[in-house]
Design an enzyme around this catalytic site. Structure first.
Site, mmCIF file in Angstrom:
data_model
loop_
_atom_site.group_PDB
_atom_site.id
_atom_site.type_symbol
_atom_site.label_atom_id
_atom_site.label_comp_id
_atom_site.label_asym_id
_atom_site.label_seq_id
_atom_site.Cartn_x
_atom_site.Cartn_y
_atom_site.Cartn_z
ATOM 1 N N LYS A 157 -10.302 2.361 -2.314
ATOM 2 C CA LYS A 157 -10.308 1.727 -0.762
ATOM 3 C C LYS A 157 -11.646 2.361 -0.185
ATOM 4 C CE LYS A 157 -7.787 1.686 3.514
ATOM 5 N NZ LYS A 157 -6.334 1.998 4.151
ATOM 6 N N CYS A 185 -5.730 -2.583 2.414
ATOM 7 C CA CYS A 185 -5.718 -2.554 3.947
ATOM 8 C C CYS A 185 -6.710 -2.524 4.934
ATOM 9 C CB CYS A 185 -4.766 -1.269 4.319
ATOM 10 S SG CYS A 185 -3.871 -1.210 5.791
ATOM 11 N N GLU A 241 0.888 -1.330 0.215
ATOM 12 C CA GLU A 241 -0.081 -0.073 -0.043
ATOM 13 C C GLU A 241 0.815 1.476 0.095
ATOM 14 O OE1 GLU A 241 -3.746 1.979 2.422
ATOM 15 O OE2 GLU A 241 -2.239 0.637 3.520
#
Length: 297
Positions: free
Chosen positions: A119, A156, A46
């Site tokens: 995300k 994540c 990431e």
């Protein structure tokens, strides 16, 4: 049953500066190594282009963001074509004036950019002030079709949510991918650090089990000092790993070293597992309406 194997690699790196060109070149060196080892699909961690800037809220850091398409996507598209690989990257996306995302971008050999994922779950904790920088994604949970299969790419904080993994699996994802940047507060006890890491690995292995899919996780390593005086900084814990469709650990990196992982995955094994453990057949979708509520008051 026919066997369909795919050699998958990931890169676990430390980041020492916000010099993007230098960081891209360091990543490219490792991608070249993995391609030479026969990897057809490789993932970076990431926000690999820069330091993890979310340790403080600072409007100057928006200058680090990249338009898509832009210089970063041009660089990695050329690299994927040169190495003849499918490549998963992670960029700080400038979508428009005052609008930014934490975005995974996928390149497919000579086809260039073939998909991206913004995300969806955005944390806001001490040292991880991501809500200041990132607007939640608006693209849903859609796998990205590539020459090596349908990839369920998440990012994540998404890794803690079984709903995200499930929706990717339900849409036909063949492997789940998590580029991530997670580490310890150095003030935490060794016992607490161990519990946090175990939870992180366990939840992602559970996504493999619950969906009968391999899971690939690339985390960063190394210590990054906080720009805020008195803050402890983050010791990124590395320990990137690849798990099989029953949650078994196929490979795991160390906690404190830069290294690559390579695993040959049998993509047809998921079908075999699903025939033995038919979770999707037995889901009681008639009883799950409340799952879309914030809380059952």
């Amino acid at each position: 049953m026919q066997t369909r194997n795919l050699k998958v690699g990931l890169v676990q790196q430390a980041v020492a500066s916000n010099n993007k060109e230098e960081n891209w070149a360091r990543s490219a060196e490792q991608l070249s190594v993995l391609a030479a080892e026969g990897c057809e699909l490789v993932m970076l961690q990431e926000l690999h282009s820069t330091l993890y800037f979310c340790q403080q809220e600072n409007t100057d850091y928006f200058d680090l963001a990249e338009p898509i398409p832009g210089a970063a996507t041009d660089y990695f598209a050329d690299l994927a074509a040169k190495l003849n690989i499918v490549l998963i990257t992670s960029l700080f996306e400038k979508r428009g004036s005052g609008l930014y995302h934490n975005t995974a971008v996928v390149f497919d050999r000579q086809q260039g950019l073939v998909g991206k994922y913004r995300k969806m779950h955005i944390p806001d904790d001490p040292g991880f002030y991501e809500k200041f920088y990132f607007t939640p994604g608006d693209m849903g949970f859609e796998p990205i079709q590539t020459s090596v299969g349908k990839l369920g790419v998440l990012v994540c904080w998404d890794q803690w949510y079984p709903e995200a993994a499930r929706l990717m699996a339900m849409a036909g994802a063949e492997i789940l991918f998590y580029p991530t940047a997670i580490g310890w507060d150095k003030n935490d006890s060794a016992a607490e650090q161990s519990r946090q890491h175990d939870a992180w690995q366990t939840i992602q292995r559970s996504h493999a089990v619950a969906n009968s899919l391999p899971v690939v996780v690339a985390n960063r390593t190394g210590f990054e000092t906080s720009p805020v005086a008195g803050d402890p900084g983050i010791q990124f814990w590395g320990q990137s790993f690849i798990a099989g469709p029953q949650g078994e650990i196929l490979a795991q990196a160390s906690s404190d070293k830069e290294e690559n992982l390579v695993v040959e995955i049998d993509l047809d094994r998921s079908e075999q597992i699903k025939r033995i453990w038919p979770y999707f057949r037995d889901r009681r979708i008639d009883a799950y309406d409340d799952i879309t509520k914030r809380w059952r008051d």
